[in-house]
Structures are given as C-alpha cells and as structure tokens.
Design an enzyme around this catalytic site. Structure first.
Site, PDB file in Angstrom:
ATOM      1  N   SER A   4      -4.415  -3.282 -17.122  1.00 47.74           N
ATOM      2  CA  SER A   4      -4.254  -3.193 -15.669  1.00 47.74           C
ATOM      3  C   SER A   4      -5.554  -3.499 -14.926  1.00 47.74           C
ATOM      4  O   SER A   4      -5.606  -3.391 -13.706  1.00 47.74           O
ATOM      5  CB  SER A   4      -3.764  -1.797 -15.279  1.00 47.74           C
ATOM      6  OG  SER A   4      -4.666  -0.814 -15.760  1.00 47.74           O
ATOM      7  N   ASN A  91      -6.011  10.474 -17.389  1.00 50.43           N
ATOM      8  CA  ASN A  91      -4.886  10.952 -16.578  1.00 50.43           C
ATOM      9  C   ASN A  91      -5.343  11.644 -15.294  1.00 50.43           C
ATOM     10  O   ASN A  91      -4.814  11.385 -14.213  1.00 50.43           O
ATOM     11  CB  ASN A  91      -4.001  11.898 -17.394  1.00 50.43           C
ATOM     12  CG  ASN A  91      -3.420  11.215 -18.617  1.00 50.43           C
ATOM     13  OD1 ASN A  91      -3.583  10.005 -18.777  1.00 50.43           O
ATOM     14  ND2 ASN A  91      -2.761  11.969 -19.479  1.00 50.43           N
ATOM     15  N   THR A 136      22.368  -1.830  25.363  1.00 49.29           N
ATOM     16  CA  THR A 136      22.961  -1.087  24.253  1.00 49.29           C
ATOM     17  C   THR A 136      23.979  -2.049  23.655  1.00 49.29           C
ATOM     18  O   THR A 136      24.592  -2.840  24.390  1.00 49.29           O
ATOM     19  CB  THR A 136      23.669   0.206  24.705  1.00 49.29           C
ATOM     20  OG1 THR A 136      24.747  -0.149  25.572  1.00 49.29           O
ATOM     21  CG2 THR A 136      22.724   1.148  25.443  1.00 49.29           C
ATOM     22  N   HIS A 137      24.106  -2.007  22.341  1.00 54.68           N
ATOM     23  CA  HIS A 137      24.985  -2.960  21.642  1.00 54.68           C
ATOM     24  C   HIS A 137      24.597  -4.406  21.961  1.00 54.68           C
ATOM     25  O   HIS A 137      25.435  -5.301  21.907  1.00 54.68           O
ATOM     26  CB  HIS A 137      26.464  -2.743  22.000  1.00 54.68           C
ATOM     27  CG  HIS A 137      26.878  -1.307  22.009  1.00 54.68           C
ATOM     28  ND1 HIS A 137      27.318  -0.650  20.882  1.00 54.68           N
ATOM     29  CD2 HIS A 137      26.876  -0.381  23.007  1.00 54.68           C
ATOM     30  CE1 HIS A 137      27.590   0.614  21.187  1.00 54.68           C
ATOM     31  NE2 HIS A 137      27.317   0.804  22.465  1.00 54.68           N
ATOM     32  N   SER A 258       7.976 -27.254  14.774  1.00 50.42           N
ATOM     33  CA  SER A 258       8.796 -27.627  13.627  1.00 50.42           C
ATOM     34  C   SER A 258       8.206 -28.895  13.025  1.00 50.42           C
ATOM     35  O   SER A 258       7.686 -29.755  13.737  1.00 50.42           O
ATOM     36  CB  SER A 258      10.224 -27.885  14.100  1.00 50.42           C
ATOM     37  OG  SER A 258      10.873 -28.746  13.197  1.00 50.42           O
ATOM     38  N   ASN A 266       8.395 -22.070  17.337  1.00 52.11           N
ATOM     39  CA  ASN A 266       9.027 -20.970  16.610  1.00 52.11           C
ATOM     40  C   ASN A 266       8.158 -19.717  16.585  1.00 52.11           C
ATOM     41  O   ASN A 266       6.943 -19.807  16.467  1.00 52.11           O
ATOM     42  CB  ASN A 266       9.335 -21.399  15.182  1.00 52.11           C
ATOM     43  CG  ASN A 266      10.256 -22.610  15.146  1.00 52.11           C
ATOM     44  OD1 ASN A 266      11.145 -22.741  15.989  1.00 52.11           O
ATOM     45  ND2 ASN A 266      10.019 -23.502  14.212  1.00 52.11           N
ATOM     46  N   GLU A 271       8.856 -13.427  13.170  1.00 52.12           N
ATOM     47  CA  GLU A 271       9.805 -13.507  12.054  1.00 52.12           C
ATOM     48  C   GLU A 271       9.194 -12.954  10.768  1.00 52.12           C
ATOM     49  O   GLU A 271       9.874 -12.285   9.980  1.00 52.12           O
ATOM     50  CB  GLU A 271      10.246 -14.957  11.835  1.00 52.12           C
ATOM     51  CG  GLU A 271      11.143 -15.450  12.963  1.00 52.12           C
ATOM     52  CD  GLU A 271      11.463 -16.925  12.816  1.00 52.12           C
ATOM     53  OE1 GLU A 271      12.274 -17.274  11.963  1.00 52.12           O
ATOM     54  OE2 GLU A 271      10.883 -17.735  13.555  1.00 52.12           O
ATOM     55  N   TYR A 298       1.899  13.303 -17.583  1.00 54.40           N
ATOM     56  CA  TYR A 298       1.609  11.877 -17.414  1.00 54.40           C
ATOM     57  C   TYR A 298       2.488  11.034 -18.331  1.00 54.40           C
ATOM     58  O   TYR A 298       2.734  11.370 -19.484  1.00 54.40           O
ATOM     59  CB  TYR A 298       0.127  11.587 -17.728  1.00 54.40           C
ATOM     60  CG  TYR A 298      -0.199  10.110 -17.561  1.00 54.40           C
ATOM     61  CD1 TYR A 298      -0.513   9.570 -16.313  1.00 54.40           C
ATOM     62  CD2 TYR A 298      -0.141   9.230 -18.647  1.00 54.40           C
ATOM     63  CE1 TYR A 298      -0.767   8.222 -16.158  1.00 54.40           C
ATOM     64  CE2 TYR A 298      -0.403   7.879 -18.503  1.00 54.40           C
ATOM     65  CZ  TYR A 298      -0.707   7.370 -17.250  1.00 54.40           C
ATOM     66  OH  TYR A 298      -0.950   6.032 -17.092  1.00 54.40           O
ATOM     67  N   GLN A 303       1.477   3.911 -14.347  1.00 56.97           N
ATOM     68  CA  GLN A 303       0.580   2.779 -14.065  1.00 56.97           C
ATOM     69  C   GLN A 303       1.233   1.784 -13.099  1.00 56.97           C
ATOM     70  O   GLN A 303       0.550   0.991 -12.463  1.00 56.97           O
ATOM     71  CB  GLN A 303       0.216   2.094 -15.388  1.00 56.97           C
ATOM     72  CG  GLN A 303      -0.773   0.969 -15.247  1.00 56.97           C
ATOM     73  CD  GLN A 303      -1.365   0.566 -16.590  1.00 56.97           C
ATOM     74  OE1 GLN A 303      -2.069   1.343 -17.222  1.00 56.97           O
ATOM     75  NE2 GLN A 303      -1.053  -0.629 -17.046  1.00 56.97           N
ATOM     76  N   LYS A 306       0.366   1.349  -8.782  1.00 60.33           N
ATOM     77  CA  LYS A 306      -0.720   0.740  -8.000  1.00 60.33           C
ATOM     78  C   LYS A 306      -0.350  -0.569  -7.316  1.00 60.33           C
ATOM     79  O   LYS A 306      -0.676  -0.780  -6.148  1.00 60.33           O
ATOM     80  CB  LYS A 306      -1.938   0.531  -8.887  1.00 60.33           C
ATOM     81  CG  LYS A 306      -2.644   1.827  -9.223  1.00 60.33           C
ATOM     82  CD  LYS A 306      -3.653   1.631 -10.328  1.00 60.33           C
ATOM     83  CE  LYS A 306      -3.710   2.807 -11.260  1.00 60.33           C
ATOM     84  NZ  LYS A 306      -2.431   3.164 -11.921  1.00 60.33           N
TER      85      LYS A 306
HETATM   86  N1  ARG Z   1      -4.387   2.699 -16.428  1.00 61.86           N
HETATM   87  C1  ARG Z   1      -3.725   3.953 -16.513  1.00 61.86           C
HETATM   88  C2  ARG Z   1      -2.883   4.197 -15.252  1.00 61.86           C
HETATM   89  O1  ARG Z   1      -2.999   3.474 -14.347  1.00 61.86           O
HETATM   90  C3  ARG Z   1      -4.738   5.050 -16.651  1.00 61.86           C
HETATM   91  C4  ARG Z   1      -4.238   6.271 -17.370  1.00 61.86           C
HETATM   92  C5  ARG Z   1      -3.979   5.965 -18.792  1.00 61.86           C
HETATM   93  N2  ARG Z   1      -3.683   7.180 -19.503  1.00 61.86           N
HETATM   94  C6  ARG Z   1      -3.156   7.186 -20.707  1.00 61.86           C
HETATM   95  N3  ARG Z   1      -2.917   8.353 -21.236  1.00 61.86           N
HETATM   96  N4  ARG Z   1      -2.815   6.114 -21.331  1.00 61.86           N
HETATM   97  O2  ARG Z   1      -2.110   5.108 -15.178  1.00 61.86           O
END
Ligand code: ARG
Length: 445
Positions: A4, A91, A136-137, A258, A266, A271, A298, A303, A306
């Site tokens: 990640s 975690n 309204t409507h 356009s 436009n 939009e 956890y 993950q 994010k």
């Molecule tokens: N990259 C992980 C996340 O975003 C970090 C935590 C990973 N923890 C684990 N026990 N594998 O959640």
C-alpha cells in the site's frame, strides 16, 4: 496485493510524528536511554527530510509507510533502530496516522466550504431586491428574493461545516498504545503520547482502538452529503443557464464550448460537481460494505479505508473552489428571473389571504381565487380584472398581483421577502463567524 506504499506514503508526516511520540514513550518507560532516544529522533528527522525531498524511494520490500520508515530508521540508527517498534504494532500505528490525517483533511474541507458560503452570502448581499420564481415540483410556486434562494444553500453548507467539525472532534482520539489489539506489558503511557501528538484523549479500549474506522466512514459521509449539496446547486446552475430559464450567464472560465456546435456554452463545472457526487457516495458505500463483516479487532480489510478517503478529500477540495468561482463570476439576468415570477397566478395566495384577513375561511378563499384563476384561463380575461370586479375583492386586492408586489409580502421570520431576508442575512453572517471559529481556520492551509 498487500502493498500500500504507493498511496499510504501520504501518511508519512503523521507516521513520523507518531514515531517521535512513541520514542518519548519508550524513553519514559525506561526501554531506551537518552542517547538512544536522541539517535532515533535524529534518524526520524532525516527520514522526514528524505521523504520530503523525494530521495527515500520505496523498494520491493517496503510494504507500507510504516515498514518504509522503520527500515530506513534502522539503516540510519543501527541496532537502536531495531528498538523503535517495541510495544507498538502497525495496527495502532496506522489508526493513529490516519486519524491525524483525517483531522487535518476535515479542517481543510470545512475551510473550503466556508469560502464557498462566503461567496454565496456576498452574492446574496449584492442581489438586492431581485426576485425569481420559487419552485416546488419544478413548477413556479411563489416569487422569492434571489438573496433568499442563495442563502438557502448557505444554510445547508453551514450544516456540512458543523458536521465536519463534529466528526473531527470524534476523530480526535489517540489509538497509540493499543498495540496489536490488547495493550502492552511494558510501562507505556498512552495518555502522554496522546497529548504529545496533540490528541484530546486516548482510546478507552484497545480492541476498539485498532478496529474502529467510524471516523473514516463519517468523514466520507460528511463529504458525500456536502457533495450532494453541491450537486443540487450544480443542477440548478445547469437549469438556470439554459435558454429556457435564462436566469444566469456563466463566466467563460467556468463554461466550455462544444467541440462540434459553435453556438454552445456548456455549464461543465456545474455538471461535474453534480457528477462527482456519485463518486463520493460510492466511496462511502464501498467502505461501509468493507466494514460490515469485520470481527474484532484489526483485519487487513481495513487497509481498504485509505484510497476512498484520500479520493473523496481530493475530489471535494477540487470541486469546492470551482463551484465558488462559478458562483462568484456568474452574471444574473434579473429581467428574466422577474419576468418568470411576475404572472398574476403567482400572487393567487396573496389574494386568498386578503380574503382571510377579512374573515373568509381559508378553504373558501382558496376556492374563490381558484375559480377566478380558472375563469381567467378559460375566458382569457386578465386575472386582475376579475379580481377587481369581484364583490369580496376589488381594486385593493387587484393591486396585490401587480409585478413585484407579492415578494414584498413574505414578511414572516425566515420568509422570502425583503425585510425577513435582511434579518436572515445578518444572522447568516453571524453563523459564518461561528463556523469560522469552530473550524479554527477561514482559509485552506
Ligand atoms: N498497511 C496496513 C493498513 O493500512 C497497516 C497495518 C498492517 N497490520 C497488519 N497486522 N498487517 O491497514
């Protein structure tokens, strides 16, 4: 698949701040001595500048921001580096980082929302006595001041700011010290690390601390609803700028031609602000679906929190200033707005209320005026004339349907007429100041 780092690198600043606080905790717990603490802090400083300068490049073994920072700290501080991860887990680390990131993002989104409110409020201020049909409507209902219409959006956006601030407050809890899920046998002090990181409180329950992503879901909801408000405003702008409505002309910077039809202009920004809301809603529902099956504590599924969060924040911070610019530079066409609002039918309620004030029960008054409107439509006799000739009505009642008169008669608090709107705009300015103080910022950092 488990990597990640390509997106959680955005947490670098928070990860390093969390590690600094953890070094303090390890020192207080007697796990490292002063010299070791110093060497870890120096290594963290260096990692921070290497990341800022782009010289620290993630390799194939750097799974995420936490392992990247730790790997580099260990390279720099040698054996001492190997002590950094004592008593903590990725975690509690990731939850700490993401809460800090989210709190900052919520502040930025709230500040950008306030900037849009300020644009709308100043356009409302400048709109004077211009009125347009209220709908309204999507059917013309009663005339309202343009200022009233613009201010309506301000109140919705201020509720968004309120929600963002409340979410930020709930996010303001440090998970650091929860460890993998159960805390630690070492003499760590989560209260102190929380304070050092600028959090208002520490977690109450270590399982909850590492499993909870309510703050992400809340941020996504706040942004999705804000996006829905912007979408509705965008839809209105699309309508208002059509030939059919003709209430408004967009500045060229906020419209596009356009590629094929030379006459087109436009409302693309409008939009897109409508279109983006679908994506913001998707980010929210996607995360909720991810969370719904997770047992404590956890799970790696987390993950997946994010990318939707980063995306929603990015998108909304792009849309908000664009919508603000579109409203700031739009040219109103009061003659079109007022012509659309001036039909005598739009004042039918005023004629009915004229009767009510003279003792006619409302249902009867409604029937009398409804009858006159129908007669006017079927015979082609102007409504004013029918009103003037009616035994219970007469010239005084007929004057009520004159262009520009109906809107002045919306006098109740919060209503659409000039006196009520003047009071409302003063209150709106106060509410904006309250929001600025709550956010703690007026401008985007
Ligand atoms: N990259 C992980 C996340 O975003 C970090 C935590 C990973 N923890 C684990 N026990 N594998 O959640």
């Amino acid at each position: 698949m488990s990597v990640s780092i390509h997106y959680d690198i955005a947490l670098a600043r928070d990860d390093i701040a969390g590690s600094r606080a953890h070094v303090g905790g390890l020192r207080r717990a007697g796990i490292i001595d002063a010299a070791e603490a110093e060497s870890l802090l120096a290594a963290l400083d260096q990692v921070e500048s290497e990341i800022a300068e782009g010289t620290l490049v993630a390799g194939s073994t750097d799974e995420d921001i936490h392992t990247l920072v730790e790997r580099r700290v260990t390279e720099l501080a040698g054996d001492t580096g190997a002590k950094l991860h004592t008593g903590r887990s990725r975690n509690d680390q990731v939850a700490t980082d993401l809460r800090r990131w989210t709190m900052r993002a919520l502040t930025e989104v709230a500040a950008a929302t306030i900037q849009l409110v300020e644009v709308l409020a100043s356009r409302a201020e400048d709109a004077g006595d211009v009125y347009l049909p209220g709908y309204t409507h999507l059917q013309r209902a009663q005339p309202v001041l343009l200022a009233h219409h613009l201010a309506a959006h301000c109140w919705a956006l201020l509720r968004d700011v309120d929600r963002l601030v409340a979410s930020r407050q709930r996010t303001d809890v440090s998970p650091l010290g929860a460890g993998a899920l159960a805390g630690s046998s070492l003499k760590l002090t989560p209260d102190e690390t929380a304070a050092e990181l600028g959090f208002s409180a520490r977690f109450e329950n270590s399982l909850d601390a590492v499993a909870d992503r309510d703050f992400v879901a809340e941020a996504l909801f706040d942004i999705a609803l804000l996006g829905v408000h912007l979408s509705r405003m965008g839809e209105e702008m699309v309508l208002w700028t059509t030939e059919e409505f003709g209430f408004c002309v967009l500045d060229d910077a906020f419209a596009t031609g356009s590629s094929m039809l030379p006459q087109k202009k436009n409302a693309d920004v409008a939009e897109l602000s409508r279109g983006k809301s679908g994506r913001l809603i998707g980010n929210l529902t996607g995360l909720l679906a991810t969370l719904k099956g997770l047992p404590l504590a956890y799970n790696r599924d987390l993950q997946e929190d994010k990318e939707p969060l980063f995306d929603s924040v990015d998108q909304i911070l792009t849309v908000l200033p664009a919508v603000a610019g579109m409203f700031a530079t739009a040219t109103w066409r009061p003659e079109r707005m007022q012509a659309a609002a001036d039909g005598p039918e739009a004042a039918a309620i005023d004629v009915a209320e004229f009767l009510v004030e003279r003792g006619t029960p409302f249902r009867q008054a409604h029937a009398i005026v409804g009858g006159l409107v129908a007669e006017s439509l079927s015979t082609g006799t102007p409504l004013e004339e029918l009103i003037e000739r009616h035994a219970l009505l007469g010239p005084e009642a007929a004057a009520l349907v004159a262009p520009g008169t109906p809107v002045t008669r919306r006098t109740t608090p919060g209503g659409a007429g000039p006196d009520a709107v003047a009071v409302q705009l003063a209150r709106l300015h106060e509410a904006i100041e309250v929001a600025v103080r709550a956010v703690g910022a007026r401008t985007v950092a």
